[in-house]
Design a protein around this motif. Structure first.
Motif: not given
Length: 501
Positions: A349-353, A373-379
Motif C-alpha cells: 500500500v502506497t499513498l500519493a498525498d 498507520m504511518l509506518m504500516e504503509l509501504d510508501g
C-alpha cells in the motif's frame, strides 16, 4: 554477477540524485549514479558525463538517462543555454556509441518539454524572465488559443508591448533548438538506439508554448507509430525513479497490478496545479511508464495506490482549506480504513498525498498518526506537484514489491514525512518569514549549512513531536541543509529505528 543499472540524473537536487539511490539497488542490482552534476544554473561538464557513461555502461544491464543532462548539462541549463543545434546533436550521438559498445544495453531516456511558467521569476529561468515572464507565458497562451480558434479578451499587441526588448526572441530561439532536439531524440527511438522515451512536462498549463510543443511531439509519435515506446505526461523530477522502476520490472519480467483508491471518485477529472492534464489520465500514464498494470479489482492487485486528491488543489501553505471539495466530498476516514485493511490483506500500500501542491496534507497525516498507520504503509509522498508525488509513491511500491520493506526503505519513508509534510507544509513557510525578517533573501541564502538550516532542523523536530507522535521517539534527523542555497529545496537524512531492534 549483479545486474548493473546506471543513472544519469536530471540534476544534482536530492529528488533526482539521492531518492533513486535510497530506493533502489539490492544484492541483485548494483546501482551507479553520476555525482559530478554541476549545480543549479551551472551546467555539468560534458566531458565528465561522456567519461562516466563510457566507463559505466560497458558492462551495464541498463541506463536511465536524462537527455537534459546529456545535451545541456542539466534541467536549468536546458532553459538558459546558447548552444548551436549541431553541437547539441553531436552530444546526443554518444548514445549510439554506447549502443555499439554494449548492444544489449537497455536504454530508457527522458527529455523535458521546456517549461513556460505563468509567473515572472528569474530563479530558474533567464534573467529577463524576472521582469516579463508572465508576459512571455501570456504571449504563448494567446498564440495557442488563436491557433485553436478559442476566444480571448486580451490584446496580444498590448501584452507584447510589456516585454523586455529581445526577451521573446531569445526565449523562442532556445525553444526552437530544444524542440528540434525533441524530434531528433524521437529518431533515436525509431532506429532502436533508445528503448523507451518519456517527454515529461515540467510546470505546464493547458495552453501556451509548452502545450503547443507537446502536441507537435504527440503528432510525431503517431506518425512514427511509437505509442508503445514514447510517452508525454506531466512531471519531471520523479521520472528517474519511474524509469528505474520500469527497468527493474523488465529485469524480473513482471508487471505488478495496481488498484487506485481515490478519496473521491470525481477527482479523476480535475487538473492539478502546474499541470495541463486530468489526474486520472496522468495516473494511467505514470503506472504504464513504471511498467505496472492498472486494475479495477483490488482483489487482483499486488499494489494499492491511495490518491488523496480533492476536487480542487490549493497550495499546502494555505491549509487547512475549508472549501467543500476538501471536506464534504472527501471521506478520509473511509479512505484510510480501506488502506489499513489492504495492509492487513498483505497488499503493498502506497499513498500519493496530492491534495495540496508543494506539501503534504496535515489533516491526513494526523489521521494516519492517530491510527498508527504511518509506518504500516509501504510508501508515502506529498511533495511539489501532483505528478512528482505520484511518481515517487509508485516507485516506492515497486521497490517494496521486489526488495521488501528494508531498513533503508523505512528511512526513506520517514524522510518523506519529514520533508514533504514537515518541511514543505510547516517549516519552510515559517522559517522563510524569519529569514526575510532577518534581512536575508529566501531565494539566495548564500549558505547550505548555517543559521537557516539550524532553524529548520529545530522546527522539524517540533513538527515530528506534534504530527508524527506515534513514531517520533524512533526518528532521528541526521543532517539537514539547503543544497541550492534557497528555501525551496532541502536535503534531509534521517533514520527510523524499529522497536526492539
Amino acid at each position: 554477477m549483479d545486474k548493473k543499472i546506471v543513472l544519469l540524473p536530471l540534476d544534482d537536487r536530492p529528488c533526482n540524485r539521492v531518492f533513486p539511490q535510497n530506493l533502489f539497488g539490492d544484492d541483485k542490482v548494483a546501482f551507479t549514479v553520476m555525482q559530478e552534476l554541476g549545480e543549479k544554473k551551472i551546467p555539468a561538464q560534458y566531458d565528465k558525463i561522456k567519461e562516466f557513461l563510457l566507463q559505466e555502461c560497458r558492462d551495464a544491464y541498463g541506463l536511465v538517462v536524462s537527455m537534459d543532462m546529456l545535451l545541456y548539462g542539466g534541467l536549468l541549463p536546458s532553459r538558459l543555454h546558447h548552444m548551436r543545434l549541431e553541437e547539441v546533436k553531436e552530444r546526443a550521438r554518444m548514445l549510439r556509441q554506447l549502443r555499439r559498445e554494449n548492444p544489449d544495453l537497455l536504454i530508457y531516456a527522458f527529455q523535458t518539454i521546456m517549461r513556460c511558467p505563468t509567473y515572472s521569476s528569474s530563479m530558474e529561468e533567464p534573467d529577463y524572465y524576472g521582469a516579463c515572464g508572465a508576459e512571455i507565458y501570456k504571449t504563448g497562451e494567446l498564440l495557442h488559443k488563436q491557433q485553436l480558434g478559442i476566444a480571448f479578451d486580451e490584446n496580444p499587441e498590448e501584452v507584447r508591448s510589456r516585454l523586455t526588448p529581445g526577451a521573446l526572441e531569445d526565449y523562442t530561439a532556445r525553444r526552437a533548438c530544444n524542440e528540434a532536439m525533441d524530434e531528433e531524440t524521437l529518431l533515436y527511438v525509431k532506429e532502436g538506439t533508445i528503448d523507451l522515451l518519456i517527454f515529461p512536462q515540467d510546470d505546464c498549463s493547458r495552453y501556451g508554448f509548452t502545450a503547443m510543443d507537446r502536441l507537435k511531439i504527440q503528432k510525431k509519435i503517431s506518425e512514427f507509430c511509437l505509442d508503445e515506446k514514447v510517452m508525454t505526461y506531466p512531471g519531471a523530477d520523479e521520472v528517474g525513479m519511474t524509469l528505474i522502476a520500469r527497468m527493474i520490472n523488465t529485469l524480473y519480467g513482471k508487471r505488478p497490478k495496481v488498484y487506485v483508491k481515490y478519496t473521491s471518485e470525481n477527482v479523476r477529472q480535475m487538473i492539478p496545479l502546474y499541470e495541463g492534464s486530468m489526474l486520472g489520465r496522468t495516473i494511467r500514464n505514470h503506472l504504464y511508464a513504471a511498467g505496472c498494470l492498472q486494475t479495477d479489482c483490488w482483489e487482483l492487485a499486488d499494489i494499492i495506490l491511495g490518491v488523496s486528491a480533492a476536487g480542487v488543489m490549493e497550495e499546502a501553505i494555505d491549509q487547512p482549506c475549508w472549501r467543500e471539495e476538501y471536506y464534504a466530498e472527501r471521506n478520509l476516514g473511509e479512505f484510510t480504513d480501506f488502506l489499513q485493511e489492504m495492509t492487513k490483506e498483505g497488499k503493498i500500500v502506497t499513498l500519493a498525498d496530492n491534495a495540496y501542491a508543494n506539501g503534504g496534507d496535515l489533516q491526513l497525516v494526523q489521521l494516519l498518526d492517530k491510527k498508527g498507520m504511518l509506518m504500516e504503509l509501504d510508501g508515502y509522498a506529498g511533495w511539489n506537484t501532483s505528478a512528482n508525488t505520484l511518481g515517487t509513491a509508485i516507485a516506492e511500491s515497486v521497490a517494496v514489491y521486489y526488495q521488501g520493506k528494508t531498513d533503508r526503505h523505512r528511512h526513506f519513508m520517514v524522510e518523506r514525512y519529514l520533508e514533504d509534510v514537515g518541511y514543505c507544509s510547516v517549516v519552510r513557510p515559517s522559517v522563510s518569514k524569519k529569514v526575510v525578517a532577518m534581512g536575508m533573501d529566501s531565494c539566495s541564502l548564500k549558505e547550505k549549512h548555517g543559521i537557516v538550516s539550524a532553524m529548520a532542523s529545530r522546527q522539524l523536530h517540533r513538527f515530528a513531536d506534534e504530527y508524527l507522535s506515534s513514531i517520533a521517539d524512533r526518528v532521528r534527523i541526521i543532517n539537514l541543509f539547503m543544497p541550492w542555497e534557497r528555501m525551496f529545496e532541502v536535503e534531509i537524512w534521517a533514520e527510523y529505528q524499529e522497536r526492539g531492534a
